[in-house]
Design a protein around this motif. Structure first.
Motif, PDB file in Angstrom:
ATOM      1  N   VAL A  43       0.859  -1.118  -0.006  1.00 25.64           N
ATOM      2  CA  VAL A  43       0.012   0.063  -0.051  1.00 25.64           C
ATOM      3  C   VAL A  43       0.804   1.331   0.019  1.00 25.64           C
ATOM      4  O   VAL A  43       1.647   1.254   0.821  1.00 25.64           O
ATOM      5  N   GLN A  44       0.546   2.298  -0.970  1.00 30.01           N
ATOM      6  CA  GLN A  44       1.487   3.546  -0.870  1.00 30.01           C
ATOM      7  C   GLN A  44       0.778   4.779  -0.934  1.00 30.01           C
ATOM      8  O   GLN A  44      -0.208   4.672  -1.811  1.00 30.01           O
ATOM      9  N   ASN A  45       0.992   5.523  -0.092  1.00 32.17           N
ATOM     10  CA  ASN A  45       0.471   6.958   0.120  1.00 32.17           C
ATOM     11  C   ASN A  45      -1.171   6.838  -0.075  1.00 32.17           C
ATOM     12  O   ASN A  45      -1.851   7.537  -0.675  1.00 32.17           O
ATOM     13  N   PHE A  46      -1.881   5.768   0.649  1.00 28.45           N
ATOM     14  CA  PHE A  46      -3.270   5.638   0.382  1.00 28.45           C
ATOM     15  C   PHE A  46      -4.085   6.790   1.070  1.00 28.45           C
ATOM     16  O   PHE A  46      -3.902   7.078   2.332  1.00 28.45           O
ATOM     17  N   ASP A  47      -5.079   7.299   0.378  1.00 28.07           N
ATOM     18  CA  ASP A  47      -5.809   8.630   1.118  1.00 28.07           C
ATOM     19  C   ASP A  47      -7.255   8.136   1.014  1.00 28.07           C
ATOM     20  O   ASP A  47      -7.795   7.528  -0.421  1.00 28.07           O
ATOM     21  N   VAL A  48      -8.156   8.240   2.051  1.00 25.14           N
ATOM     22  CA  VAL A  48      -9.508   8.056   1.546  1.00 25.14           C
ATOM     23  C   VAL A  48     -10.195   9.216   2.284  1.00 25.14           C
ATOM     24  O   VAL A  48      -9.940   9.703   3.297  1.00 25.14           O
ATOM     25  N   ASP A  49     -11.441  10.008   1.751  1.00 18.48           N
ATOM     26  CA  ASP A  49     -12.120  10.970   2.246  1.00 18.48           C
ATOM     27  C   ASP A  49     -13.546  10.260   2.308  1.00 18.48           C
ATOM     28  O   ASP A  49     -13.999   9.438   1.537  1.00 18.48           O
ATOM     29  N   TYR A  50     -14.218  11.194   3.170  1.00 18.71           N
ATOM     30  CA  TYR A  50     -15.487  11.131   3.400  1.00 18.71           C
ATOM     31  C   TYR A  50     -16.356  12.243   2.851  1.00 18.71           C
ATOM     32  O   TYR A  50     -15.767  13.508   3.388  1.00 18.71           O
ATOM     33  N   GLY A  51     -17.040  12.080   1.659  1.00 14.61           N
ATOM     34  CA  GLY A  51     -17.821  13.476   1.334  1.00 14.61           C
ATOM     35  C   GLY A  51     -16.854  14.165   0.241  1.00 14.61           C
ATOM     36  O   GLY A  51     -15.722  13.554  -0.045  1.00 14.61           O
ATOM     37  N   TYR A  52     -17.354  15.112  -0.505  1.00 12.69           N
ATOM     38  CA  TYR A  52     -16.641  15.829  -1.709  1.00 12.69           C
ATOM     39  C   TYR A  52     -16.333  16.935  -1.420  1.00 12.69           C
ATOM     40  O   TYR A  52     -16.891  17.912  -0.369  1.00 12.69           O
ATOM     41  N   GLY A  53     -15.416  17.647  -2.160  1.00 15.63           N
ATOM     42  CA  GLY A  53     -15.246  19.023  -2.243  1.00 15.63           C
ATOM     43  C   GLY A  53     -14.610  19.576  -1.008  1.00 15.63           C
ATOM     44  O   GLY A  53     -14.003  19.032  -0.116  1.00 15.63           O
TER      45      GLY A  53
END
Lengths: 350, 349
Positions: free
Chosen positions: A9-19
């Protein structure tokens, strides 16, 4: 054991929601997992540990979005499989047959209107159309025997089983297609200690037989010390420390890890007042600048409030930590609690 | 506040039992069964002391708390509050509620989500007859006593704006609002984040010491019981199976169930030691005739399956309900009565 890598796994990013409304739940996570190894992930609720594994297996639901990074799964003899760029169709073939997941609440993971046998039957049928009905039934019974349940449990409905039995069924189903990697998301949190002990020792036995790698998520660090080869501690979506299990327990480097360990009252020794960690768990919508743990940290310095520390590997060890106290630029003395040394090859005497 | 003498018994349960009627195994028309959720429980809550009740899910510990708070009425047994026997035929009245308060496990479910914290805190005060003009000052005072400062900032918030740890503090504050003498805390930390749990335990300890409260702390986490409790009882399948008037039962457990419970706790300091193989059990493995733990017990004797064990003193101040610790005379009396029973039966045939 071989040094083969199964997951990268490399530089993994997860967001909730947008913008503008987006909240970063997993931030810049990188790690590798060796074949047949157990990686423990520890952290409180909201630390991003579950989001991380949902992301890795592409099970994340709206409004969760994977916004960056690379996840590579190494298939035996078939080379690399890029999980993030794979189509939904391709990922479905990998899931369960190569990577499977056991979730915390087995009751909600099983359909209450179906007998257990039908769930097993479906998993086996979908992934191998060549199996006959008889073969599928035999295999289901074999799987139940693996986790110490009688074959007549196949006729039962989920509500007729105890919490421990249901969790065993989830584990048996996860192993149905002999995956190389099993992800366990707090599988024992809802169970009492005696049942937890049974399941943990069964898992150790199953791993001896089948040799799968495991990512085990929990908030209980002492359980991980027993179970895992390596432990990764997460806080506010970031990895703050990673080390071999015993080393993390005996010589923690990050103030959060130390605090987490001191949050569990011991069963032996003198009764002394413990402090836990002051303050509240972080609000991902309003993370402080700098180190996210700095508002709760007893050792925080000015630099901690301004700049986020990177995860750095300590020279000559397998121990990485994201804390300015352990950065080469830091001139002062590291607090004694965070500078314990492990005697090389010590037998574990404390 | 009028001080009570430390150690004085405030609330006592004598042979308290509660049976629930449930559906039988054989479908809709099968005979109803009775389940003893709590059976013959004797507990005493003392001023300035914390009694920990330890047990797994289904052991009856929460029902015991509800019995003591009189939310659930007992099938049999007696409750004594401040030396007076409580009339259990009547409904719980305000006077009882103002002396015995219950704090529940889930702080999110315990608060009204559409009301500000202030409302949830002030309402019990007005119900319990605190004069209108004193209510606001009391609410501030209470929040300060659980270290939520500045109070106004919390009174104006909605529950969803607060963390679990803060909400649980408010819950405890609300229970203390009516100045009870006894606090029943049912798993108050199990839903909270690991890092804030100790804070709540420390709060309970200091409330107990400062206000001379009698606290019953219910938990499945035996290490946390060791951390704050003065006395410990262990429950299994509705019965108290071991008790000690200090925490000695955690250091030297005598009942096989307590031994199993303690050996099951993950313990990094014992790494590499032989891991106990826990006998499988689950909710179904209760024996209702003899010792309820006997089907899972690795040391069970023949008599354990058929005869209920007596509570035996195993060390000064420590008792275990187990035949292994019974005297020869106690065991012999059972063997004789069994024999005569068998003889009677054979005669009848």
């Amino acid at each position: 054991m071989t040094d083969k890598t199964i997951l990268e796994v490399q530089n993994f990013d997860v967001d909730y929601g947008y913008g503008d409304a987006a909240v970063r739940a997993v931030s810049d996570v990188s790690f590798t997992l060796g074949a047949s190894k157990v990686l423990g992930v520890a952290g409180e609720s909201g630390s991003g540990k579950s989001t991380l594994v949902y992301g890795l297996t592409r099970l994340l639901r709206e409004p969760g979005v994977i916004v960056g990074g690379e996840v590579k799964f190494h298939l035996d003899g078939e080379g690399e499989f890029d999980i993030l760029s794979a189509s939904e169709e391709e990922i479905r073939k990998i899931r369960w047959s190569h990577i499977s997941i056991v979730l915390q609440s087995a009751l909600s993971a099983l359909n209450p209107l179906r007998r257990i046998g039908r769930e097993f039957d479906e998993v086996l049928r979908v992934h191998d159309a060549n199996l006959s009905k008889e073969q599928r039934r035999e295999r289901s019974e074999e799987l139940l025997a693996l986790v110490g349940l009688r074959p007549d449990r196949l006729r039962r409905f989920p509500h007729e089983l105890s919490g421990g039995q249901r969790q065993r069924i989830m584990i048996a189903m996860a192993l149905a297609l002999r995956p190389e990697l099993v992800i366990m998301d707090e599988p024992t949190t809802a169970l009492d200690v005696v049942t937890q002990r049974e399941i943990v020792s069964e898992l150790a036995e199953l791993r001896r037989q089948l040799g799968f790698a495991m990512i085990f998520i929990t908030h209980d660090l002492s359980l991980l010390v027993e179970l895992a080869d390596d432990i990764m501690v997460m806080y506010a979506g970031q990895i703050v420390e990673r080390a071999p299990a015993k080393e993390l327990h005996d010589a923690p480097r990050h103030p959060y890890t130390l605090g987490l360990m001191n949050s569990f009252p011991p069963l032996h020794g003198e009764r002394t007042e413990l402090e836990g960690i002051p303050g509240s768990p972080p609000d991902l919508k309003a993370l402080p600048t700098g180190c996210p743990f700095s508002p709760r940290c007893a050792f925080a310095m000015d630099k901690c409030r301004q700049e986020r520390p990177p995860l750095v590997l300590e020279a000559g060890t397998e121990h990485s930590v994201a804390c300015w106290l352990h950065d080469s630029s830091y001139q002062g003395a590291v607090p004694v609690e965070l500078s314990k040394r492990l005697a090389k090859n010590s037998g574990g005497a404390q | 506040m009028s001080q009570v003498e430390t150690g004085k018994t405030l609330l006592e349960a004598k042979a308290l039992s509660r049976h629930f009627i449930v559906k039988g195994d054989g479908g809709f028309f099968s005979k109803r069964k009775s389940i003893a959720a709590v059976e013959g429980a004797d507990v005493a809550l003392r001023a300035g002391k914390i009694l920990a009740v330890v047990g797994e899910s289904g052991s009856g510990k929460s029902v015991l708390a509800r019995l003591l708070s009189r939310i659930v009425s007992p099938t049999s047994g007696e409750l004594v509050l401040n030396g007076e026997t409580v009339d259990l035929k009547t409904q719980r009245d305000l006077a009882y509620a103002s002396q015995v308060q219950l704090v529940l496990q889930d702080p999110f479910a315990a608060m009204n989500p559409v009301r500000r914290v202030g409302h949830s805190l002030e309402r019990p005060l007005s119900i319990h007859g605190v004069p209108e003009d004193e209510i606001s000052a009391r609410a501030h005072e209470i929040l300060e006593s659980v270290s939520l400062t500045p109070p106004q900032q919390f009174l104006d918030r909605y529950p969803h704006e607060l963390s679990g740890g803060q909400l649980q503090r408010i819950n405890i504050a609300r229970a203390l609002a009516v100045k009870p003498k006894v606090l029943l805390a049912d798993e108050p930390i199990s839903m909270l984040d690991v890092s804030v749990r100790l804070g709540i335990l420390n709060l309970l300890r200091s409330l107990c010491d400062d206000k001379n409260l009698a606290i019953m702390y219910i938990t499945h986490d035996i290490a946390s019981a060791r951390y704050i409790a003065d006395e410990v009882v262990v429950m299994y399948a509705g019965q108290i199976v071991e008790r000690s008037n200090d925490t000695s039962l955690i250091n030297s457990p005598q009942h096989p169930y307590t031994q199993l419970l303690i050996a099951s706790v993950p313990d990094p300091t014992k790494l590499g030691a032989e891991v106990v193989k826990a006998p499988s059990g689950g909710a179904a493995a209760f024996n209702l005739n003899g010792c309820r733990f006997s089907p899972r017990c690795s040391q069970a004797l023949a008599m354990c399956a058929t005869n209920e064990p007596p509570m035996v003193e195993v060390a000064p101040g420590q008792h275990a309900k187990c035949w292994l610790h019974a005297s020869d005379a106690q065991r012999a009396s059972v063997t004789i009565s069994n024999k005569s029973k068998n003889e009677m039966e054979s005669k009848n045939v």
